[in-house]
Write a protein that holds these residues in place. Structure first.
Motif, mmCIF file in Angstrom:
data_model
loop_
_atom_site.group_PDB
_atom_site.id
_atom_site.type_symbol
_atom_site.label_atom_id
_atom_site.label_comp_id
_atom_site.label_asym_id
_atom_site.label_seq_id
_atom_site.Cartn_x
_atom_site.Cartn_y
_atom_site.Cartn_z
ATOM 1 N N VAL A 61 -3.606 -30.860 45.535
ATOM 2 C CA VAL A 61 -4.154 -30.519 47.001
ATOM 3 C C VAL A 61 -4.500 -28.977 46.952
ATOM 4 C CG1 VAL A 61 -3.701 -30.665 49.679
ATOM 5 C CG2 VAL A 61 -2.499 -32.468 48.022
ATOM 6 N N PRO A 62 -5.668 -28.613 46.712
ATOM 7 C CA PRO A 62 -5.883 -27.061 46.755
ATOM 8 C C PRO A 62 -6.195 -26.714 48.005
ATOM 9 C CG PRO A 62 -7.903 -28.404 45.941
ATOM 10 C CD PRO A 62 -6.773 -29.602 46.261
ATOM 11 N N ASP A 63 -6.036 -25.279 47.981
ATOM 12 C CA ASP A 63 -6.448 -24.643 49.495
ATOM 13 C C ASP A 63 -7.863 -24.106 48.970
ATOM 14 O OD1 ASP A 63 -4.400 -24.531 50.883
ATOM 15 O OD2 ASP A 63 -3.871 -22.525 50.544
ATOM 16 N N LEU A 64 -9.071 -24.558 49.843
ATOM 17 C CA LEU A 64 -10.365 -24.028 49.783
ATOM 18 C C LEU A 64 -10.492 -22.671 49.553
ATOM 19 C CD1 LEU A 64 -12.164 -26.474 52.399
ATOM 20 C CD2 LEU A 64 -12.506 -26.450 49.696
ATOM 21 N N PRO A 65 -11.562 -22.095 48.846
ATOM 22 C CA PRO A 65 -11.696 -20.792 48.751
ATOM 23 C C PRO A 65 -11.900 -20.008 50.094
ATOM 24 C CG PRO A 65 -12.986 -21.804 46.931
ATOM 25 C CD PRO A 65 -12.355 -22.880 48.037
ATOM 26 N N GLY A 66 -11.175 -19.110 50.229
ATOM 27 C CA GLY A 66 -11.199 -18.303 51.702
ATOM 28 C C GLY A 66 -10.218 -18.985 52.865
ATOM 29 N N PHE A 67 -9.399 -19.757 52.508
ATOM 30 C CA PHE A 67 -8.520 -20.462 53.316
ATOM 31 C C PHE A 67 -7.034 -20.600 52.702
ATOM 32 C CE2 PHE A 67 -12.776 -21.594 54.561
ATOM 33 C CZ PHE A 67 -12.518 -21.570 55.935
ATOM 34 N N LEU A 82 -21.881 -23.228 47.215
ATOM 35 C CA LEU A 82 -20.823 -22.609 46.850
ATOM 36 C C LEU A 82 -19.374 -23.439 46.831
ATOM 37 C CD1 LEU A 82 -18.066 -20.872 47.632
ATOM 38 C CD2 LEU A 82 -19.285 -20.250 45.740
ATOM 39 N N TYR A 83 -19.131 -24.158 47.842
ATOM 40 C CA TYR A 83 -18.019 -24.986 47.775
ATOM 41 C C TYR A 83 -18.109 -26.341 46.976
ATOM 42 C CZ TYR A 83 -15.760 -22.627 51.571
ATOM 43 O OH TYR A 83 -15.295 -21.535 52.258
ATOM 44 N N GLY A 84 -19.272 -26.729 46.843
ATOM 45 C CA GLY A 84 -19.462 -27.735 45.838
ATOM 46 C C GLY A 84 -19.319 -27.246 44.446
ATOM 47 N N GLU A 85 -19.804 -26.152 44.095
ATOM 48 C CA GLU A 85 -19.873 -25.403 42.692
ATOM 49 C C GLU A 85 -18.325 -25.208 42.314
ATOM 50 O OE1 GLU A 85 -21.093 -21.344 40.502
ATOM 51 O OE2 GLU A 85 -22.157 -21.941 42.414
ATOM 52 N N TRP A 86 -17.594 -24.704 43.540
ATOM 53 C CA TRP A 86 -16.332 -24.522 43.301
ATOM 54 C C TRP A 86 -15.354 -25.807 42.816
ATOM 55 C CZ3 TRP A 86 -12.929 -26.709 46.634
ATOM 56 C CH2 TRP A 86 -11.432 -26.705 46.043
ATOM 57 N N LEU A 87 -15.648 -27.093 43.756
ATOM 58 C CA LEU A 87 -15.064 -28.106 43.485
ATOM 59 C C LEU A 87 -15.160 -28.653 42.004
ATOM 60 C CD1 LEU A 87 -12.934 -30.322 44.448
ATOM 61 C CD2 LEU A 87 -15.197 -31.620 45.213
ATOM 62 N N ARG A 88 -16.592 -28.430 41.511
ATOM 63 C CA ARG A 88 -16.861 -28.791 40.141
ATOM 64 C C ARG A 88 -16.093 -28.070 38.926
ATOM 65 N NH1 ARG A 88 -22.114 -28.015 38.727
ATOM 66 N NH2 ARG A 88 -22.389 -26.834 40.433
ATOM 67 N N SER A 89 -15.987 -26.840 39.528
ATOM 68 C CA SER A 89 -15.246 -26.184 38.448
ATOM 69 C C SER A 89 -13.652 -26.236 38.478
ATOM 70 C CB SER A 89 -15.780 -24.407 38.869
ATOM 71 O OG SER A 89 -14.735 -23.602 38.006
ATOM 72 N N PHE A 90 -13.069 -26.411 39.895
ATOM 73 C CA PHE A 90 -11.697 -26.825 39.914
ATOM 74 C C PHE A 90 -11.337 -28.107 39.256
ATOM 75 C CE2 PHE A 90 -8.428 -28.972 42.090
ATOM 76 C CZ PHE A 90 -7.110 -28.033 42.088
ATOM 77 N N ALA A 91 -12.266 -29.144 39.496
ATOM 78 C CA ALA A 91 -12.035 -30.164 38.991
ATOM 79 C C ALA A 91 -12.154 -30.230 37.250
ATOM 80 C CB ALA A 91 -13.018 -31.329 39.368
ATOM 81 N N ALA A 92 -12.834 -29.530 36.790
ATOM 82 C CA ALA A 92 -13.186 -29.429 35.172
ATOM 83 C C ALA A 92 -11.965 -28.931 34.607
ATOM 84 C CB ALA A 92 -14.441 -28.899 34.951
#
Length: 307
Positions: A61-67, A82-92
């Motif tokens: 359970v991550p905190d979204l960037p900025g929260f 940006l949030y979609g890109e972040w989730l792909r990076s986080f999951a990878a």
């Protein structure tokens, strides 16, 4: 039975995302993505309950960037791309061998956009997905007021904007409108959760960017990319997306399942933890094929959630 989470720092887009890990560190992974203005606390009840039902799973359970405790991404506009890109990076980084993903509310938009951008989860779960335009829901007038509220904050200097955006009275009004339970203790707890965690954003600019993203898109825009097994969970009295629109989304996504939780609205993650966790656990690995003891726990969860 309780399961204390482990705190993680996961590199994604040049910053460390804070995340909390439940269950078996080596188990099949399920990533939970929280909603707008919240943080990981909003989904910790569901995370803990899923692990009670499925202790062999690994829940992130991550905190979204900025929260919460995750910083904003420097130099970037916090839009849905940006949030979609972040989730792909986080999951990878966090689950390179594969994962399931769950998004609640704004988190459903983040997950949907990430899938359209190439995220490839084993299974997809959306709780209270944003399936209708912001001004087309049952509370369109309140949504219009919210847009005016955020626009007013945008005109203020940072100190004034933060004071307005975190105003306890406004947060309480929002909480009163969204909560559907008649249980006074549960309502009081929900209000306490919103008071404590609803204003843990990095800065007003990031919050305002995320708000614009939250009211500018719907999950339906990206639903053609949902080729994986998909579970939708909806509150019968959701103020954000009417039930008819959730049924439309279910029809658009071939082979998807829809579970409707009576009497709840947009706060399924607070008001129907047992039911929603049991639906998710069963979707990932059917409860009928596990040990009798685990089936007993699941049955108690379902009975408790409907009590």
């Amino acid at each position: 039975m309780t399961f204390a989470p482990r705190s993680l720092h996961v590199p994604a887009l040049g910053v460390d995302t804070r995340a909390w890990e439940y269950g078996d560190e080596t188990g099949e992974t399920l990533i939970l993505v929280h909603g707008f203005r919240g943080d990981h606390h909003g989904l910790e009840g569901i995370a803990a309950r899923i692990v009670e039902l499925r202790p062999e799973l690994r829940i992130l359970v991550p905190d979204l960037p900025g929260f919460g405790e995750s910083p904003a991404i420097p130099g970037r506009t916090h839009d849905l791309a940006l949030y979609g890109e972040w989730l792909r990076s986080f999951a990878a980084t966090a689950a390179p061998s594969g994962f399931n993903v769950l998004g609640h509310s704004f988190g459903s938009l983040v997950v949907a956009r990430a899938i359209a951008q190439g995220l490839d989860p084993l299974r997809l779960i959306l709780i209270n997905p944003i399936s209708a335009p912001a001004l087309a829901g049952p509370q369109a007038a309140l949504t219009q007021l919210a847009i005016g509220y955020y626009r007013a904050a945008e005109l203020l200097p940072e100190r004034g904007a933060r004071a307005l955006l975190g105003n306890p009275a406004i947060v309480r009004i929002m909480s009163e409108v969204m909560a559907k339970t008649r249980d006074p203790e549960l309502r009081a707890w929900i209000h306490g959760q919103h008071a404590q965690y609803f204003s843990t954003f990095a800065d007003p600019s990031t919050l305002l960017e995320a708000f614009r993203a939250s009211v500018s898109h719907t999950v339906v825009e990206y639903s053609d990319a949902f080729t994986m097994p998909t579970l939708l969970i909806a509150g019968e009295r959701d103020d954000i997306t009417p039930l008819a629109k959730q049924l439309d989304l279910q029809r658009r996504v071939r082979g998807s399942q829809l579970r409707i939780i009576p009497g709840t609205g947009h706060l399924v993650h607070y008001e129907a933890v047992h039911d929603s966790a049991a639906y998710v656990a069963d979707f990932i690995a059917p409860l009928t094929v596990v040990s009798p003891s685990t089936r007993s726990i699941a049955a108690e969860a379902i009975a408790g959630g409907r009590a």
